[in-house]
Design a protein around this motif. Structure first.
Motif, PDB file in Angstrom:
ATOM      1  N   LEU A  46       0.823  -1.214   0.000  1.00 52.73           N
ATOM      2  CA  LEU A  46       0.000   0.000   0.000  1.00 52.73           C
ATOM      3  C   LEU A  46       0.856   1.263   0.000  1.00 52.73           C
ATOM      4  N   ALA A  47       1.908   1.253   0.825  1.00 52.05           N
ATOM      5  CA  ALA A  47       2.782   2.424   0.887  1.00 52.05           C
ATOM      6  C   ALA A  47       3.584   2.575  -0.405  1.00 52.05           C
ATOM      7  N   GLY A  48       4.038   1.450  -0.978  1.00 53.45           N
ATOM      8  CA  GLY A  48       4.821   1.493  -2.211  1.00 53.45           C
ATOM      9  C   GLY A  48       4.026   1.967  -3.410  1.00 53.45           C
ATOM     10  N   SER A  49       2.715   1.730  -3.384  1.00 49.29           N
ATOM     11  CA  SER A  49       1.866   2.178  -4.496  1.00 49.29           C
ATOM     12  C   SER A  49       1.295   3.569  -4.253  1.00 49.29           C
ATOM     13  N   ASN A  50       1.783   4.227  -3.195  1.00 52.54           N
ATOM     14  CA  ASN A  50       1.336   5.581  -2.833  1.00 52.54           C
ATOM     15  C   ASN A  50      -0.162   5.639  -2.520  1.00 52.54           C
ATOM     16  N   THR A  51      -0.729   4.496  -2.116  1.00 52.81           N
ATOM     17  CA  THR A  51      -2.138   4.476  -1.730  1.00 52.81           C
ATOM     18  C   THR A  51      -2.325   5.112  -0.354  1.00 52.81           C
ATOM     19  N   SER A  53       0.045   6.475   3.399  1.00 55.34           N
ATOM     20  CA  SER A  53       1.359   6.731   4.000  1.00 55.34           C
ATOM     21  C   SER A  53       1.783   5.494   4.787  1.00 55.34           C
ATOM     22  N   TRP A  54       3.085   5.375   5.068  1.00 57.07           N
ATOM     23  CA  TRP A  54       3.596   4.194   5.766  1.00 57.07           C
ATOM     24  C   TRP A  54       2.891   3.912   7.084  1.00 57.07           C
ATOM     25  N   PRO A  55       2.739   4.896   7.981  1.00 57.34           N
ATOM     26  CA  PRO A  55       2.080   4.598   9.272  1.00 57.34           C
ATOM     27  C   PRO A  55       0.651   4.079   9.097  1.00 57.34           C
ATOM     28  N   LEU A  58       0.565   0.527   7.629  1.00 58.40           N
ATOM     29  CA  LEU A  58       0.861  -0.506   8.622  1.00 58.40           C
ATOM     30  C   LEU A  58      -0.335  -0.750   9.548  1.00 58.40           C
ATOM     31  N   VAL A  59      -1.060   0.305   9.861  1.00 54.95           N
ATOM     32  CA  VAL A  59      -2.279   0.135  10.660  1.00 54.95           C
ATOM     33  C   VAL A  59      -3.267  -0.758   9.922  1.00 54.95           C
ATOM     34  N   PHE A  60      -3.441  -0.499   8.622  1.00 58.41           N
ATOM     35  CA  PHE A  60      -4.341  -1.326   7.812  1.00 58.41           C
ATOM     36  C   PHE A  60      -3.815  -2.761   7.725  1.00 58.41           C
ATOM     37  N   GLY A  61      -2.503  -2.903   7.541  1.00 57.44           N
ATOM     38  CA  GLY A  61      -1.904  -4.235   7.477  1.00 57.44           C
ATOM     39  C   GLY A  61      -2.135  -5.027   8.756  1.00 57.44           C
ATOM     40  N   ALA A  62      -2.014  -4.353   9.905  1.00 51.54           N
ATOM     41  CA  ALA A  62      -2.253  -5.016  11.189  1.00 51.54           C
ATOM     42  C   ALA A  62      -3.714  -5.424  11.336  1.00 51.54           C
ATOM     43  N   LEU A  63      -4.596  -4.591  10.786  1.00 50.98           N
ATOM     44  CA  LEU A  63      -6.035  -4.884  10.873  1.00 50.98           C
ATOM     45  C   LEU A  63      -6.406  -6.191  10.185  1.00 50.98           C
ATOM     46  N   ILE A  64      -5.794  -6.474   9.045  1.00 49.22           N
ATOM     47  CA  ILE A  64      -6.222  -7.637   8.258  1.00 49.22           C
ATOM     48  C   ILE A  64      -5.199  -8.773   8.267  1.00 49.22           C
ATOM     49  N   SER A  65      -4.195  -8.686   9.133  1.00 48.94           N
ATOM     50  CA  SER A  65      -3.133  -9.696   9.122  1.00 48.94           C
ATOM     51  C   SER A  65      -3.542 -11.009   9.777  1.00 48.94           C
ATOM     52  N   ILE A 112      -0.228   7.868  15.363  1.00 46.50           N
ATOM     53  CA  ILE A 112      -0.789   9.046  16.027  1.00 46.50           C
ATOM     54  C   ILE A 112       0.308   9.965  16.555  1.00 46.50           C
ATOM     55  N   THR A 113       1.326   9.373  17.184  1.00 44.63           N
ATOM     56  CA  THR A 113       2.371  10.187  17.816  1.00 44.63           C
ATOM     57  C   THR A 113       3.541  10.496  16.887  1.00 44.63           C
ATOM     58  N   GLY A 114       3.722   9.648  15.868  1.00 47.85           N
ATOM     59  CA  GLY A 114       4.854   9.826  14.970  1.00 47.85           C
ATOM     60  C   GLY A 114       6.169   9.391  15.559  1.00 47.85           C
ATOM     61  N   GLN A 115       6.138   8.685  16.685  1.00 45.11           N
ATOM     62  CA  GLN A 115       7.358   8.239  17.353  1.00 45.11           C
ATOM     63  C   GLN A 115       7.399   6.713  17.396  1.00 45.11           C
ATOM     64  N   PHE A 116       8.612   6.151  17.250  1.00 46.18           N
ATOM     65  CA  PHE A 116       8.778   4.699  17.274  1.00 46.18           C
ATOM     66  C   PHE A 116       9.952   4.330  18.166  1.00 46.18           C
ATOM     67  N   ASP A 117       9.671   3.489  19.155  1.00 48.58           N
ATOM     68  CA  ASP A 117      10.699   3.003  20.070  1.00 48.58           C
ATOM     69  C   ASP A 117      10.669   1.472  20.003  1.00 48.58           C
ATOM     70  N   ALA A 118      11.647   0.879  19.324  1.00 52.57           N
ATOM     71  CA  ALA A 118      11.649  -0.565  19.097  1.00 52.57           C
ATOM     72  C   ALA A 118      11.691  -1.340  20.409  1.00 52.57           C
ATOM     73  N   VAL A 119      12.547  -0.909  21.342  1.00 51.54           N
ATOM     74  CA  VAL A 119      12.683  -1.622  22.623  1.00 51.54           C
ATOM     75  C   VAL A 119      11.372  -1.566  23.404  1.00 51.54           C
ATOM     76  N   ALA A 120      10.808  -0.363  23.479  1.00 52.49           N
ATOM     77  CA  ALA A 120       9.546  -0.209  24.205  1.00 52.49           C
ATOM     78  C   ALA A 120       8.433  -1.025  23.536  1.00 52.49           C
ATOM     79  N   GLY A 121       8.465  -1.091  22.206  1.00 53.13           N
ATOM     80  CA  GLY A 121       7.466  -1.861  21.483  1.00 53.13           C
ATOM     81  C   GLY A 121       7.553  -3.345  21.792  1.00 53.13           C
ATOM     82  N   VAL A 122       8.779  -3.871  21.811  1.00 57.97           N
ATOM     83  CA  VAL A 122       8.975  -5.292  22.117  1.00 57.97           C
ATOM     84  C   VAL A 122       8.561  -5.595  23.550  1.00 57.97           C
ATOM     85  N   VAL A 123       8.982  -4.738  24.479  1.00 57.31           N
ATOM     86  CA  VAL A 123       8.628  -4.929  25.886  1.00 57.31           C
ATOM     87  C   VAL A 123       7.119  -4.898  26.069  1.00 57.31           C
ATOM     88  N   ASP A 124       6.450  -3.963  25.405  1.00 60.84           N
ATOM     89  CA  ASP A 124       5.000  -3.849  25.514  1.00 60.84           C
ATOM     90  C   ASP A 124       4.318  -5.076  24.924  1.00 60.84           C
TER      91      ASP A 124
END
Length: 211
Positions: A46-51, A53-55, A58-65, A112-124
């Motif tokens: 979706l992001a590669g076809s400019n349909t 934005s990346w964030p 990914l939300v849509f991808g998570a919805l239907i994964s 929503i926040t525009g911030q990404f913390d990989a460690v915090a994400g894994v821990v969560d």
């Protein structure tokens, strides 16, 4: 809150714990990395076809994964596929719901926040998943113990109904995965609860959840 707990609980209630243990590695590979890869593939397309934005992609991808195998499992039962394949598909479909919900919450927060913390994400992710499973196991064992102390099919059916909704609500209240709590509670209750039931109760209970 109304429909997910009983539907997920019924599916988990029918699973054989010994079969899950035997195929645990394959189930977890499909339910965790498999869902993550699916989310990234869908989001990337979706992001590669400019349909989108990346964030948002990914939300849509998570919805239907998370796949739902209801139709597939029904066909499996008709044509008689190997037991291992049926266990893999059914078990993975239950655990991937919890994975997808956790991933969805993570990427939604990023969008929503525009911030990404990989460690915090894994821990969560670990906290939410492990916490949900722990809640389900504890409540499933407690309910199975109570069922073993009672000989009344109406009370025992009520206990499993309370467990299905209670595991979900308690886990969500503690900010854990309600879906994974219901899955683990259903597996424990389905494998250990019937040991303390009379034949009449087993028939009534399984017919109730099938309905």
């Amino acid at each position: 809150t109304i429909f997910v707990p009983p539907l997920v609980f019924e599916a988990a209630f029918q699973l054989n714990l010994a079969e899950i243990r035997r195929n645990l590695v394959g189930i977890l590979l499909l339910a965790v990395p498999g869902v993550l890869v699916t989310m990234l593939l869908v989001g990337g397309i979706l992001a590669g076809s400019n349909t989108l934005s990346w964030p948002i992609a990914l939300v849509f991808g998570a919805l239907i994964s998370a796949t739902d195998p209801v139709a597939v499992v029904a066909v499996f039962r008709v044509i008689g596929v190997p037991k291992r394949l049926a266990v893999l598909v059914e078990s993975e479909s239950l655990f991937n719901d919890g994975t997808a919900i956790v991933l969805f919450n993570l990427v939604l927060a990023i969008a929503i926040t525009g911030q990404f913390d990989a460690v915090a994400g894994v821990v969560d992710f670990v906290r939410v998943s492990a916490g949900g499973i722990a809640v389900g196991v504890v409540l499933g064992w407690l309910t199975s113990y109570l069922i073993g102390r009672v000989d009344d099919y109406l009370i025992e059916t009520t206990l499993t109904t309370v467990l299905a909704f209670g595991a979900y609500l308690v886990a969500e209240r503690l900010d854990f995965s309600g879906v994974l709590a219901v899955v683990s509670a259903g597996i424990i209750a389905g494998n250990f609860g019937p040991q303390g039931m009379s034949p009449t109760t087993r028939i009534v209970l399984f017919n109730f959840w099938e309905y």
